[in-house]
Write a protein that holds these residues in place. Structure first.
Motif, short mmCIF file in Angstrom:
data_model
loop_
_atom_site.label_atom_id
_atom_site.label_comp_id
_atom_site.label_asym_id
_atom_site.label_seq_id
_atom_site.Cartn_x
_atom_site.Cartn_y
_atom_site.Cartn_z
N LYS A 1 25.41 13.90 -80.43
CA LYS A 1 25.73 12.56 -79.98
C LYS A 1 26.32 12.61 -78.58
O LYS A 1 27.19 13.41 -78.29
N ASN A 2 25.86 11.72 -77.74
CA ASN A 2 26.19 11.83 -76.33
C ASN A 2 26.47 10.45 -75.77
O ASN A 2 25.74 9.95 -74.94
N ALA A 3 27.54 9.83 -76.25
CA ALA A 3 27.85 8.46 -75.82
C ALA A 3 28.20 8.41 -74.34
O ALA A 3 28.06 7.38 -73.70
N ASP A 4 28.68 9.51 -73.78
CA ASP A 4 29.04 9.55 -72.37
C ASP A 4 28.49 10.83 -71.75
O ASP A 4 29.22 11.80 -71.54
N PRO A 5 27.17 10.88 -71.49
CA PRO A 5 26.58 12.10 -70.96
C PRO A 5 27.22 12.56 -69.67
O PRO A 5 27.31 13.77 -69.40
N ALA A 6 27.67 11.62 -68.84
CA ALA A 6 28.26 12.00 -67.56
C ALA A 6 29.58 12.74 -67.73
O ALA A 6 30.05 13.38 -66.80
N GLY A 7 30.18 12.67 -68.92
CA GLY A 7 31.45 13.32 -69.13
C GLY A 7 31.36 14.75 -69.62
O GLY A 7 32.39 15.39 -69.87
N GLN A 8 30.15 15.29 -69.77
CA GLN A 8 30.00 16.65 -70.27
C GLN A 8 30.38 17.67 -69.19
O GLN A 8 30.04 17.51 -68.02
N PRO A 9 31.08 18.73 -69.56
CA PRO A 9 31.49 19.74 -68.56
C PRO A 9 30.35 20.67 -68.19
O PRO A 9 29.40 20.87 -68.97
N MET B 1 23.25 21.42 -59.02
CA MET B 1 22.22 20.65 -59.72
C MET B 1 22.81 19.89 -60.90
O MET B 1 22.44 18.75 -61.18
N PHE B 2 23.75 20.53 -61.60
CA PHE B 2 24.39 19.86 -62.73
C PHE B 2 25.16 18.63 -62.25
O PHE B 2 25.09 17.55 -62.87
N ALA B 3 25.86 18.77 -61.13
CA ALA B 3 26.61 17.63 -60.57
C ALA B 3 25.66 16.52 -60.12
O ALA B 3 25.98 15.33 -60.26
N TRP B 4 24.50 16.90 -59.58
CA TRP B 4 23.50 15.91 -59.15
C TRP B 4 22.99 15.11 -60.35
O TRP B 4 22.90 13.88 -60.30
N MET B 5 22.68 15.79 -61.45
CA MET B 5 22.22 15.10 -62.65
C MET B 5 23.30 14.18 -63.20
O MET B 5 23.01 13.05 -63.64
N LYS B 6 24.55 14.63 -63.20
CA LYS B 6 25.64 13.80 -63.69
C LYS B 6 25.82 12.57 -62.81
O LYS B 6 26.09 11.47 -63.31
N ARG B 7 25.67 12.74 -61.50
CA ARG B 7 25.86 11.60 -60.59
C ARG B 7 24.79 10.54 -60.83
O ARG B 7 25.06 9.33 -60.73
N GLN B 8 23.59 10.96 -61.16
CA GLN B 8 22.53 9.99 -61.42
C GLN B 8 22.90 9.04 -62.55
O GLN B 8 22.73 7.82 -62.44
N ILE B 9 23.41 9.58 -63.65
CA ILE B 9 23.72 8.72 -64.78
C ILE B 9 25.11 8.11 -64.69
O ILE B 9 25.39 7.12 -65.38
N THR B 10 25.98 8.66 -63.83
CA THR B 10 27.26 8.01 -63.59
C THR B 10 27.08 6.74 -62.76
O THR B 10 27.64 5.69 -63.08
N GLU B 11 26.26 6.84 -61.72
CA GLU B 11 26.02 5.68 -60.86
C GLU B 11 25.06 4.68 -61.50
O GLU B 11 25.12 3.48 -61.18
N HIS B 12 24.19 5.17 -62.39
CA HIS B 12 23.20 4.28 -63.03
C HIS B 12 23.21 4.55 -64.53
O HIS B 12 22.29 5.20 -65.06
N PRO B 13 24.22 4.07 -65.23
CA PRO B 13 24.38 4.40 -66.66
C PRO B 13 23.23 3.91 -67.55
O PRO B 13 23.09 4.42 -68.67
N ASP B 14 22.42 2.97 -67.08
CA ASP B 14 21.27 2.54 -67.88
C ASP B 14 20.24 3.66 -68.06
O ASP B 14 19.37 3.57 -68.94
N LEU B 15 20.35 4.72 -67.23
CA LEU B 15 19.44 5.85 -67.37
C LEU B 15 19.85 6.79 -68.50
O LEU B 15 19.05 7.59 -68.98
N ALA B 16 21.10 6.72 -68.92
CA ALA B 16 21.63 7.67 -69.90
C ALA B 16 21.02 7.45 -71.28
O ALA B 16 20.64 6.33 -71.64
N LEU B 17 20.94 8.53 -72.05
CA LEU B 17 20.40 8.47 -73.40
C LEU B 17 21.22 9.40 -74.30
O LEU B 17 21.64 10.47 -73.86
N GLY B 18 21.42 8.97 -75.54
CA GLY B 18 22.16 9.78 -76.49
C GLY B 18 21.24 10.52 -77.45
O GLY B 18 20.22 11.08 -77.07
N ALA B 19 21.60 10.47 -78.74
CA ALA B 19 20.90 11.23 -79.75
C ALA B 19 19.51 10.66 -80.04
O ALA B 19 19.26 9.48 -79.84
#
Length: 308
Positions: free
Chosen positions: A185-193, A205-223
């Motif tokens: 379950k990944n309710a907050d993907p941008a919060g993963q270390p 690259m990990f920071a780049w991927m996190k920034r994408q979903i932090t700035e545009h949370p509609d892109l994020a997906l959970g389980a």
């Protein structure tokens, strides 16, 4: 053709990119991204589960430098494309034939935009299972590259039996849109270390991927849903029983892969005439999102494979 959102501030792609809405044969609206400049062919990029157009802007940049146009897609159930109404964080599909309708729409876009042939395929993770179906059922592609394809799940026998039982029962009881238990379950993907992540060794690259979903949370997906899990088991079994197509194939696999099953990849490559398996030492699941030197080396191999 209607213009779709295209988040350029979190991309690293060519300046000619844009996104459009497409409608599939079953009426689903999906988002496609395209970078049309190129004369030597077009690369269709099939993303993995949870992924989206912006994540492959780096790939488009490498391809355009080699004279290749590229297109990619938000599969149904993820990105900005149509999702389950009761919980948009759940990635759902009933059958992989639905994804093939998305493929049909993407190929139609290539034709309507007069993108150059031949068509090549780069398919990652879940996109690798969709892509395997695409090259087994079609003759549109001249060559294919798979990155960590989802041709098997690394589950111990007792967990596999449990997952099969639960997911098939849920589908029969019409409860397939329920989230799969114990599936990350990944309710907050941008919060993963970064520490302990299964995707990449490269913190940038990990920071780049996190920034994408932090700035545009509609892109994020959970389980995923139980329906997605059952559909995936069925498709893996179905595709494993079909012969390899007569198409040159290169597959990339990290030596530290822990999301898909490496054994299933080795088995498929062993039965694919003319195929080549490239192991990425120390690589994790996102083989094309490791450090810059590794990415450059792998894209050189991919482009040489396409244009050989």
């Amino acid at each position: 053709m209607e213009t779709a959102p295209f988040f350029e501030t979190v991309m690293d792609g060519p300046p000619d990119g844009r996104a459009v809405w497409l409608t599939t044969s079953d009426g689903v609206r999906i988002r496609a991204g395209l970078w049309p400049e190129g004369t030597r062919g077009t690369v269709l990029i099939f993303p993995g589960r949870t992924e989206y157009v912006e994540k492959y802007s780096d790939a488009a940049r490498h391809f355009q430098a080699a004279g290749l146009a590229s297109v990619t897609v938000d599969w149904r159930g993820q990105g900005l494309t149509t999702r389950p109404q009761h919980d948009r964080m759940l990635g759902h599909v009933n059958n992989y034939s639905e994804f093939q309708r998305d493929v049909d729409a993407l190929l139609a876009l290539c034709g309507s935009e007069d993108l150059p042939r031949p068509y090549y395929l780069l398919a990652h993770s879940m996109g690798g299972l969709i892509g395997l179906g695409a090259v087994q059922d079609r003759t549109d592609f001249a060559r294919v590259v798979f990155s960590s394809p989802l041709w098997g799940l690394p589950l111990p026998p007792h967990m596999r039996i449990l997952a099969l039982t639960l997911s098939s029962a849920a589908a029969m009881l019409r409860m397939g849109e329920q989230g799969a238990p114990a599936s990350g379950k990944n309710a907050d993907p941008a919060g993963q270390p970064f520490e302990g992540n299964l995707l990449t060794n490269d913190p940038e690259m990990f920071a780049w991927m996190k920034r994408q979903i932090t700035e545009h949370p509609d892109l994020a997906l959970g389980a995923p849903t139980l329906g997605w899990l059952w559909a995936t088991f069925r498709e893996m079994h179905h595709r494993a029983r079909q012969a390899a197509p007569a198409i040159p194939c290169l597959t990339l696999l990290g030596s530290d892969e822990d999301i898909v099953d490496p054994d299933a990849i080795h088995v498929r490559m062993g039965s694919w005439p003319g195929s080549r398996l490239e192991m990425v030492p120390g690589g994790r699941h996102e083989t094309l999102m490791e450090d810059a030197a590794t990415r450059g080396r792998l894209y050189d191999q991919i482009i040489a494979h396409f244009l050989d």
